[in-house]
Design an enzyme around this catalytic site. Structure first.
Site, PDB file in Angstrom:
ATOM      1  N   GLY B  38      20.645   1.295   0.131  1.00 13.19           N
ATOM      2  CA  GLY B  38      21.125   0.576  -0.003  1.00 13.19           C
ATOM      3  C   GLY B  38      21.887  -0.664   0.615  1.00 13.19           C
ATOM      4  N   CYS B 247      10.646  -4.904 -31.536  1.00 12.82           N
ATOM      5  CA  CYS B 247       9.704  -5.665 -31.180  1.00 12.82           C
ATOM      6  C   CYS B 247       8.858  -6.249 -32.588  1.00 12.82           C
ATOM      7  CB  CYS B 247       8.030  -5.184 -29.920  1.00 12.82           C
ATOM      8  SG  CYS B 247       7.000  -5.805 -30.274  1.00 12.82           S
ATOM      9  N   CYS B 278       3.667  -2.423 -24.710  1.00 15.68           N
ATOM     10  CA  CYS B 278       3.577  -3.363 -26.160  1.00 15.68           C
ATOM     11  C   CYS B 278       2.492  -2.911 -25.949  1.00 15.68           C
ATOM     12  CB  CYS B 278       3.957  -5.323 -26.648  1.00 15.68           C
ATOM     13  SG  CYS B 278       4.325  -5.138 -27.977  1.00 15.68           S
TER      14      CYS B 278
HETATM   15 ZN   LIG Z   1       6.385  -4.837 -28.142  1.00 16.95          ZN
END
Ligand SMILES: [Zn+2]
Ligand SMILES: Nc1ncnc2c1ncn2[C@@H]1O[C@H](COP(=O)(O)OP(=O)(O)OP(=O)(O)O)[C@@H](O)[C@H]1O
Ligand SMILES: [Mg+2]
Lengths: 268, 310
Positions: B38, B247, B278
């Protein structure tokens, strides 16, 4: 005489701040020279003197915003007892400055975050020491706005929409929210209208007395010290030329310079 | 390299574009960054053949860690096929001769702008973030000397002031991207402009996460399996975005969705921002409401391209 002074005479309290032969030079230029004094818990000391006499220099060194050329400033830390503040590590000093100390600047721009709401300004110190409950921060914000007589409906407004007097009140609230034991103020009423000044002074006096806060106040204005300060230090050319109980110094000045200062000629 | 081995990259350039000295310098910065999770490590950034804002920081980090046998994936807001992603991928094929992929699982290095892939990462993978502004405190504290001290002494109250301001104004923490995190319980860090939806993925991630800010010349990192906590208030706990919709193409209910406008009569659909995720789901037979509609698919692609052009 204040309660703090009485207890001092009885020998029951130890000093909050002990300043020993403090000197600050800017190269050849003298800022302040050989200043020593003691401040007790709950006590208010005024520093007066003409322009350039070293008031701000002294205050900036006392509040660790500048390093001295020589000399020491011992502060009675809550956890450790008296320590020379210039031997603290930087994070320790920064922590002290935002918890047990307050610094009220003459220019609110130096002491406020202008693009953060009033509530955020008041809450910052609490968040810095770990406050993580929004509802409680909100309550503290409203509470402190009430204490400094700011309209609580302005809690989400930014300070840039506030008047000068309101900004000073907010600066005071932002500093006092962690219940500091010592507050430094440089001309807290400078640049304000006379009527606004008077109300702010009243408020400051009430808060300082009520909360038992010790304060060191730098000012040109003898009326300010008359109202707020238990004790007075008169500075000239970097040195303290006279010190004592406020009323005594103002009513019966010994040093010729103080006599001049008190005479109406020099009063602003 | 043996004489037998064929040089697969454009010989006009040193491997991966940067000279060896620069890469060594960046690797040293990366090692320090991993050792102090960090913490922002300054590095002597090089001029790159791309304007700032197109990921020069990420590209320099990728160039310094990539090897000839690595496979590279580049995403921009979750999509593999935006101009930015395609040109960075092409750049590395040319100057490093590496294989590229759109499959998260197949990639050794994933350079990203504004997203963390939906598919879980594994040990050995490196996620390289492009960072426009590395300093999470900058908005409230413009002085670099001061923010450096705040990090040095872990004085992070100011970050909560920003969250406080959010709640005061909107009734809730309205920050939805670049949502600040504490790494390893010590350093406050900006996760770059990923949606806060992705913040929990940084926590305990088996992959190495590297952040490169080109303009500000800063590198920081999260080593594998590190603690990464999103800041919040007790009475306003951190929450990720959620959607009522699934979706429209693959029917996923737990992915980060982009809104796509379909027509000028207010028609719209929600689709995964992670295009590979997707497509993978559709290949497995998952279908959303409009999943069978080729026009919807075309719309989704156009919209991603526009999003990337800013
Ligand atoms: Zn999707
Ligand atoms: N940063 C600096 N560099 C050099 N000299 C300085 C600096 N700050 C103050 N001085 C000098 O130190 C002396 C004391 O200044 P200081 O600001 O402490 O006075 P002051 O009593 O606060 O004056 P004022 O009432 O005008 O605010 C002056 O001679 C001033 O010129
Ligand atoms: Mg002054």
């Amino acid at each position: 005489m204040s309660a703090a002074m009485a207890m001092d005479l009885a020998g029951e309290r130890r000093p909050l701040l002990k300043v020993d032969r403090l000197t600050k030079h800017y190269g050849e230029q003298v800022g302040c020279e050989d200043v020593s004094f003691v401040l007790y818990p709950g006590e208010v000391i005024g520093i007066v003197g003409e322009s350039g006499s070293g008031k701000s220099t002294l205050l900036n060194v006392l509040s660790a915003q500048m390093h001295p050329t020589t000399g020491t400033v011992d502060y009675d830390l809550r956890a450790q007892g008296p320590r020379d503040i210039f031997t603290l590590s930087e994070p320790e000093r920064r922590k002290l400055m935002r918890t047990d100390w307050g610094i009220v600047h003459q220019n609110p721009r130096d002491g406020l975050r202008m693009n953060v709401s009033a509530g955020g300004n008041v809450g910052e110190r609490l968040m810095a020491i770990g406050a993580r409950h929004y509802g409680e921060l909100r309550r503290e914000g409203l509470d402190w706005m009430t204490k400094v007589e700011l309209d609580t409906s302005r809690i989400d407004d930014k300070p840039k929409t506030f008047s000068g007097g309101m900004q000073q009140r907010l600066q005071i609230a932002r500093n006092l929210v962690t219940r500091p034991r010592l507050v430094f103020m440089d001309e807290p009423t400078g640049g304000l209208d006379v009527s606004v000044q008077a109300r702010l002074l009243d408020l400051l006096r009430g808060l300082v007395r009520e909360l038992g806060i010790a304060a060191i106040i730098v000012t040109h204005d003898l009326a300010v010290v008359r109202l707020l300060a238990d004790r007075l230090m008169v500075m000239r050319r970097g040195r303290v030329v006279e010190a004592g109980l406020t009323d005594q110094v103002l009513d019966d000045p010994h040093h010729p310079y103080t006599q001049l200062l008190v005479s109406s000629v020099l009063q602003v | 390299m043996s004489a037998l081995e064929e040089v697969r990259w454009d010989a006009a350039y040193n491997f991966a574009y940067l000279d060896e000295q620069t890469k060594r310098m960046i690797r040293r910065a990366l090692l320090k960054a991993i050792a102090v999770p960090g913490y922002q490590v300054p590095f002597g950034g090089r001029e790159m053949p791309l304007a700032y804002g197109w990921g020069t920081g990420g590209i320099q980090v990728t160039a310094s860690v990539i090897g000839p046998d690595d496979t590279l994936k580049v995403i921009d807001q979750g999509a593999d096929d935006t101009t930015n992603a395609v040109s960075i991928r092409r750049f590395f094929s040319r100057v490093a001769g590496v294989d590229t992929t759109e499959a998260t699982e197949e990639a050794d290095i994933i350079q990203t702008r504004h997203r963390i892939p939906e598919a879980p990462l594994r040990e050995g993978q490196v996620l390289v973030y492009q960072v426009p502004q590395p300093e999470p405190l900058r908005q409230l504290e413009p002085r670099e000397t001061e923010t450096r001290k705040m990090h040095g002494y872990a004085e992070y109250g100011l970050m909560h002031v920003r969250l406080y301001e959010d709640i005061a104004r909107y009734g809730h923490i309205a920050t939805t991207y670049s949502y600040p995190v504490m790494v390893n319980g010590r350093y406050l860090m900006s996760p770059s402009p990923i949606p806060k939806f992705d913040n929990p993925k940084m926590q305990d991630n088996p992959a190495i996460q590297l952040f490169g800010a080109g303009r500000e010349k800063r590198i920081y990192a999260i080593p594998p399996y590190a603690s990464v906590k999103s800041l919040d208030f007790d009475d306003h706990p951190f929450e990720v975005q959620t959607w009522d919709e699934a979706c429209a193409l693959c029917g996923a209910q737990n992915s980060y969705l982009d809104e796509v406008v379909l027509d000028d009569r207010g028609g719209k659909m929600f689709v995964c921002s992670d295009t590979h995720f997707c497509a993978d789901r559709r290949a497995e037979g998952h279908r959303g409401e409009l999943g069978g509609d080729p026009a919807a698919l075309a719309f989704a692609r156009t919209a991603e391209e526009e999003g990337a052009d800013r």
